[in-house]
Every structure is written in C-alpha cells, then in structure tokens.
Scaffold this motif. Structure first.
Motif, short mmCIF file in Angstrom:
data_model
loop_
_atom_site.label_atom_id
_atom_site.label_comp_id
_atom_site.label_asym_id
_atom_site.label_seq_id
_atom_site.Cartn_x
_atom_site.Cartn_y
_atom_site.Cartn_z
N GLY A 114 0.81 -1.21 0.00
CA GLY A 114 0.00 0.00 0.00
C GLY A 114 0.84 1.25 0.00
N ASP A 115 0.24 2.33 -0.50
CA ASP A 115 0.87 3.62 -0.42
C ASP A 115 0.94 4.05 1.03
N ALA A 116 1.85 4.98 1.33
CA ALA A 116 1.98 5.47 2.69
C ALA A 116 0.70 6.14 3.12
N GLY A 117 0.00 5.49 4.00
CA GLY A 117 -1.23 6.07 4.53
C GLY A 117 -2.44 5.89 3.66
N SER A 118 -2.31 5.30 2.52
CA SER A 118 -3.46 5.13 1.64
C SER A 118 -4.37 4.04 2.14
N SER A 119 -5.67 4.30 2.10
CA SER A 119 -6.63 3.29 2.50
C SER A 119 -7.16 2.53 1.30
N GLY A 120 -6.59 2.78 0.12
CA GLY A 120 -7.05 2.10 -1.08
C GLY A 120 -6.34 0.79 -1.35
N HIS A 121 -5.29 0.48 -0.59
CA HIS A 121 -4.55 -0.76 -0.76
C HIS A 121 -4.43 -1.44 0.59
N GLY A 122 -4.44 -2.75 0.56
CA GLY A 122 -4.30 -3.50 1.80
C GLY A 122 -2.87 -3.88 2.06
N TRP A 123 -2.68 -4.58 3.18
CA TRP A 123 -1.35 -5.05 3.53
C TRP A 123 -1.46 -6.54 3.82
N PRO A 124 -0.99 -7.38 2.89
CA PRO A 124 -1.02 -8.81 3.16
C PRO A 124 -0.26 -9.11 4.46
N PRO A 125 -0.74 -9.97 5.32
CA PRO A 125 -1.81 -10.95 5.11
C PRO A 125 -3.18 -10.51 5.63
N PHE A 126 -3.40 -9.19 5.72
CA PHE A 126 -4.64 -8.70 6.33
C PHE A 126 -5.64 -8.17 5.31
N ASP A 127 -5.35 -8.31 4.00
CA ASP A 127 -6.18 -7.64 3.01
C ASP A 127 -7.13 -8.57 2.27
N GLY A 128 -7.21 -9.83 2.66
CA GLY A 128 -8.09 -10.75 1.96
C GLY A 128 -9.46 -10.85 2.62
N LYS A 129 -10.20 -11.88 2.24
CA LYS A 129 -11.54 -12.07 2.77
C LYS A 129 -11.52 -12.36 4.27
N LEU A 180 8.89 -2.93 16.91
CA LEU A 180 9.10 -4.06 15.99
C LEU A 180 7.90 -4.28 15.08
N PHE A 181 6.69 -4.11 15.63
CA PHE A 181 5.50 -4.27 14.80
C PHE A 181 5.52 -3.25 13.66
N GLY A 182 5.84 -1.99 13.99
CA GLY A 182 5.89 -0.94 12.97
C GLY A 182 6.99 -1.15 11.95
N LEU A 183 8.10 -1.76 12.37
CA LEU A 183 9.20 -2.00 11.44
C LEU A 183 8.80 -2.96 10.33
N GLY A 184 7.74 -3.72 10.55
CA GLY A 184 7.23 -4.59 9.50
C GLY A 184 6.87 -3.83 8.24
N TYR A 185 6.54 -2.54 8.37
CA TYR A 185 6.20 -1.72 7.20
C TYR A 185 7.43 -1.47 6.34
N TRP A 186 8.52 -1.01 6.97
CA TRP A 186 9.73 -0.67 6.19
C TRP A 186 10.48 -1.91 5.73
N LEU A 187 10.38 -2.99 6.50
CA LEU A 187 11.06 -4.23 6.12
C LEU A 187 10.22 -5.06 5.17
N ASP A 188 9.03 -4.57 4.84
CA ASP A 188 8.13 -5.23 3.89
C ASP A 188 7.82 -6.67 4.33
N ILE A 189 7.47 -6.80 5.61
CA ILE A 189 7.16 -8.12 6.17
C ILE A 189 5.68 -8.42 6.00
N HIS A 190 5.37 -9.59 5.48
CA HIS A 190 3.98 -9.99 5.28
C HIS A 190 3.68 -11.35 5.93
N SER A 191 4.52 -11.73 6.85
CA SER A 191 4.34 -12.99 7.57
C SER A 191 3.36 -12.80 8.72
N PHE A 192 2.27 -13.54 8.70
CA PHE A 192 1.29 -13.46 9.78
C PHE A 192 1.91 -13.90 11.10
#
Length: 503
Positions: free
Chosen positions: A93-108, A158-170
C-alpha cells in the motif's frame, strides 16, 4: 524528617541538590507519585491504540462509498452490506493510503486475522498479568516497571518495522504482539501498588478515579499520534508510540519512589498506623539483591489472593466489563470508518480522531464512579449501576448514532462514561481496597497480586471481545452490539451478592 538519599532515585537526588538539600514533604512525594505513574500508564495505553487506527489501512474496503444514501433499519435487521468484501490486493500500500491493503490482512479473512492479532496481544497480556502480580509483590517495583516499559516499547516498534522491512508474515505479527502483551502486563499491578502504597482508604475512589484518567488520556494520545502520522505510512503509527513508551521507562527509573518507607515517611493506611507498623522499604529488603526474587514472607500467594472476600466476584465482573471496553478500544475507529454518519463515510484520520471522544466520556465516568462510590461507601452498587445503564446506552448508540455527527458524539461520550466508569473503579479503588483487606492486614505485600488477579481475569474478557468482533462483524454490527449488551448485563448481575451486602 530528613530523607535517606541512599534510597532516592537519581533524578530526585539531583532535584534535592538543586533545592539546596531540601527534602520534599509527604504531599510533594504523593503528588509526584501520582504524576509519574499517570504518565507511565498513559504511555502504556498510548502504545495499544495503533492497531485500532491502522486496521482500515491494513484491511481497507474499497467499496464502502458505493452507497450515497443513508437509511436506518431496525437493530436486529441491520444489513451486512455495509461491510463488503475486502480487496484482495497483494500490492504494497501507499503510505497512509486506505485504497490498498497489507497482506496478510487484506483478503476475505482480513478482519478475522486482525482479531487474531488483537487476541495474541491480549491473551499474552492476561497470562502475563498473573505472573506480573506475583513478581510485583517480590521485586523492586521501580526497576520492574522500568524494564517493562523499555521492553514493551521495543516490541511496539518491531511491529511498525514490518512496514519498512516489507514483512507480510502473519506469524511475525502474531509473535511480536504476544511478546508485547507479555511485557505490557508489568504496568498495571506496578502502578496500582505504588499509588495504593501512598494513599489510604480516605477518598481513595475519587483520587484513583481522577488518576485513572491516564487510561483515556493514553488512548486519546495514541489515537491522535497514530492518526496524524498514518499518511506517511502505517509503520510510523507504531514507531512513535513505541519510542515514547520506552523513554517513559527512563522517567520511572529517575524519579519514582515506590513507597513512603523508602523516604522515611509513615504508611498512610489506618490499620498500619493503629498497629504502629512502620513497614520496611523495598531497598532495605533487597540490599544484597536489588532486583531479583526475595523470600519475603509478607507477600501472599496467588491462591491466597483468590480467597480474599470479593476478589473472585469483582474479577469475574471485570471479565465482562473489559470485554465491552476493549471491543471499543480496538474496533471503534474501524466501526466509525465503515458506518455512515448523516449519509457520509469518515476518512481514516477523522474516524481515529472522533473515536477519542469515547475516552473523553470515560474520563468523566471514572471520576464520577469514584466519587459516588466514596460518597455512598458502596463500590458494588456503583459499578453495577453503571453497567446496567450502559445497556440502553449501547442500544441507542447503535440505533441512533448515525443520524448526525453531534448525535453520534453525544451518545458515544455517554456510552464511554458508563462503560469506563466501573472498569476504572474496579481496576483502581476496588483492587486497592481488596489488596489491603482486613483479612490480610498482617501481610504487607498483597496489592500487586490482588490487582493482577482482578485485572488479569478482566484481560481474558478483553482478549475475547475483540476476537469475537473480528468474526461477528462480518455478519453485521448489530450482532456485535447485542454481544456487548449481554456482556454488560452479566457484568452487573455478578455483583448481586455484594450489592445485597452493601444494602
């Protein structure tokens, strides 16, 4: 009476030198303890708000604006079409954009997974609370609280660092939240014990009701910070609160005085004064081992704490009260974002800022509940009265909160007042009362254990509420509010026996 500077924290030693060697008086120390512990726990709660603010970024629903007109169906038929299927995008997702999700939280299963992340934090917090109370009556609380704040802040970052490190592991996000919850459990037993050490029964409900505004103040501060930096990337919403929480540990280390005996002052408790018990300071008991376990016979055991009259009843009451309160804490911004108000949807920042008014009402509720319980000398009657009154407030907020923004704000603040009032009362004044109960008056070390039993049991409810909401909300928010009203009813009804005794 001159203070023994050997037992003073470094910051107070410096302050004493700046004052020309002059000591603070008892009121000065008492005030400083209230201020420092207020800041400490406000920072704890501030660091718990980011997950609720970033939910709409991690799991956006692109089509929520597709219905321009507002209608108000009955509560039991509230449609689920306000919560349409989440976009299943795998793009970052874009920085702060609500138009894109963040895997693994963006699915059904996005909302369910967000609920599971909340559960990871709250379940670990509840488990950690029982151990923290046991340790808190046996360790040096200033060092215990300092370490807890610093390590908790590290895991929030550490939770926030998941954004910059592009972590998508649940698993990564679950693991970080589990450790964050475990170390956050150090806070509540510690600060309640310290405040209880400095304040006797007189006006305890009012004093702690005012002091307990730290919970709402922290929620408000966390919401404002997380919402303000959300547009730069959701990682900032965790990083800044985490750094502030860790820095708060330094304030505790430099300035907190755990109990009056540490500075040569008498205990405020009337029972101790009547018996001429001067009490021993933590420092006197731990000269050889200033942090780790001691064999203090004064500290009661975990099972002994449960046997204190009223502890089990209030603990179960708090189970349901915190279920309601924490559902609002973790899901109110999301609910506001996805519910039309006067026919319009709020943006992420506006929803986050508006949710702070629930906590403004909570401040009033905590003070009012504390004052009434002191005036009536009836903690159970006051707590139950608030919880039963919260049931129609919840119904009205769900049914009429979408009519207009002023109506939403008014009903939200009333609901916050009625929900947070008994929650604040039970976790502060009631816990302190029971921690100094006459049945254990020969024991000087029960406050942290009793506080942890009550709040730990409440935290189990706090874990269950947001988790259930993650699943139930997919079927419609009406069902969520029914769950909250049922919980409020059970919270009040559990106090029946104590109400009869007070009457």
């Amino acid at each position: 009476m001159a203070t023994n500077t050997k037992h003073l924290p470094a910051g107070l030693k410096l302050l004493k030198r700046l004052r020309g060697g002059k000591d603070l008086n008892a009121n000065g120390y008492r005030t400083s303890v209230l201020i420092i512990t207020f800041i400490s726990y406000a920072f704890y709660h501030m660091s718990r708000k980011p997950p609720s603010i970033v939910k709409t970024v991690l799991d956006p629903e692109d089509n929520i604006h597709s219905s321009p007109h507002y209608s108000l169906p009955p509560l039991h038929t509230w449609p689920a079409n306000y919560l349409l299927a989440a976009a299943n995008s795998n793009a970052k997702g874009d920085a702060g954009s609500s138009g894109h999700g963040w895997p693994p939280f963006d699915g059904k299963t996005g909302k369910a997974r967000l609920g599971e992340v909340d559960l990871a934090f709250l379940a670990s917090y509840a488990i950690g609370m029982y151990f923290a109370g046991h340790l808190g009556d046996r360790l040096h609380l200033r060092l215990f609280l300092t370490a807890g704040m610093a390590i908790s802040g590290f895991f929030v970052c550490l939770f926030g660092l998941g954004y910059w490190l592009d972590i998508h592991s649940f698993s990564y996000f679950i693991g970080v939240q589990m450790f964050a919850g475990l170390f956050q459990a150090t806070g509540w037993p510690s600060v309640v014990t310290v405040v209880g050490n400095w304040h006797g029964l007189s006006r305890r409900g009012l004093i702690m009701g005012i002091w307990n505004a730290h919970t709402s103040a922290g929620n408000i501060l966390g919401s404002l910070i997380a919402a303000a930096v959300l547009k730069y990337g959701w990682g900032w919403s965790f990083l800044l609160p985490g750094l502030l929480l860790a820095s708060g540990g330094l304030v505790i280390f430099l300035f907190l005085v755990v109990e009056p005996a540490d500075v040569g002052l008498p205990s405020p408790h009337k029972e101790d004064a009547a018996q001429g018990k001067a009490g021993k300071s933590y420092n006197e008991k731990k000269q050889a081992m200033p942090f780790f376990y001691d064999t203090d016979p004064d500290a009661i055991g975990f099972l002994e704490g449960w046997r204190i009259p009223g502890v089990a009843t209030f603990a179960l009451c708090l189970f349901f009260a915190k279920l309601v309160a924490y559902t609002f804490l973790y899901w109110l911004p999301f609910y506001l974002r996805h519910t039309q108000i006067a026919g319009e949807f709020l943006d992420d920042k506006m929803a986050g800022n508006l949710s702070t008014l629930f906590d403004v009402g909570g401040v009033v509720g905590g003070i009012l509940a504390g004052y009434l319980s002191d005036h009536l000398k009836a903690r159970a009657i006051t707590a139950a009265g608030f919880m039963f009154s919260a049931i129609p407030a919840l119904y009205c907020y769900r049914l009429y909160g979408s009519i207009s923004l002023p109506v939403n704000i008014g009903l939200m603040m009333v609901t916050g007042m009625l929900i947070n009032g008994p929650y604040a009362l039970i976790t502060t004044a009631v816990s302190a009362d029971l921690g100094t109960h006459k049945s254990i008056r020969e024991n000087g070390r029960a406050l942290a254990t009793v506080t942890a039993i009550i709040d730990g049991t409440g935290s189990v409810g706090a874990a269950i509420g947001p988790l259930l909401t993650g699943y139930i909300s997919s079927q419609g928010w009406g069902a969520v509010f029914i769950m909250l009203m049922v919980a409020a009813f059970f919270s009040g009804i559990l106090l029946t026996r104590l109400i009869i005794a007070e009457l």
